[in-house]
Scaffold this active site. Structure first.
Site: not given
Length: 172
Positions: A136-138
């Site tokens: 996951t990230c932004l």
């Protein structure tokens, strides 16, 4: 018309032998993730380009995880969740509970460390190549890159959360 030229130009590159091969239905190309049957039977138009490239990708098919799926995986402790944002982003915006922070630029090296070294450096359990891993990230851009890196290192069950932190916050 330009689209048609693109398709015809690509079709000319692929050997006629491949287009007209007598491969049995459903037989596979060794090491490929999709079958020749799909390629041979879908050679009309530009879809061939997509299937040919996807057929020989190192990333596994269906790599997206929805918010609901991620919640279920986390609740059942059936996932190693790796957040590939920079540490300052986690401090400033927050992170998904239970995630391990491994910045994108360190994913390749981190996934090749020993278990103790990984735990020391990132504060979590080193994922095994057969573990269910979600990146996951932004917003899902960097997590897709991390997924491709992990797949190239031989990790089998890798996915990413395309909504990222922004989708998580919206749904929580």
């Amino acid at each position: 018309m330009a689209l048609r030229r693109c398709c015809w130009g690509f079709a000319g590159v692929v050997p006629r032998l491949l287009w007209n091969s007598t491969v049995l239905s459903g037989s596979s190309v060794p090491g490929a993730r999709s079958s020749v049957f799909s390629l041979v039977n879908t050679h009309h138009g530009c879809k061939t380009t997509e299937l040919l490239l996807r057929g020989f990708s190192s990333a596994p098919p269906s790599t997206d995880v929805s918010y609901e799926q991620l919640k279920q995986l986390l609740a059942g402790q059936k996932v190693v969740l790796i957040d590939v944002r920079e540490p300052w982003e986690l401090r400033e915006y927050g992170g998904i509970p239970g995630s391990i922070n491994v910045p994108l630029g360190q994913v390749n090296t981190a996934l090749q460390l020993g278990p103790e070294e990984f735990n020391e450096q990132y504060g979590g359990k080193m994922p095994q190549q057969t573990d269910n891993i979600v990146f996951t990230c932004l917003k899902g851009i960097r997590s897709k890159d991390a997924l491709n890196t992990a797949a190239s290192l031989g990790y089998k069950d890798v996915k990413h959360y395309p909504g990222g932190w922004q989708d998580w916050v919206k749904n929580e």
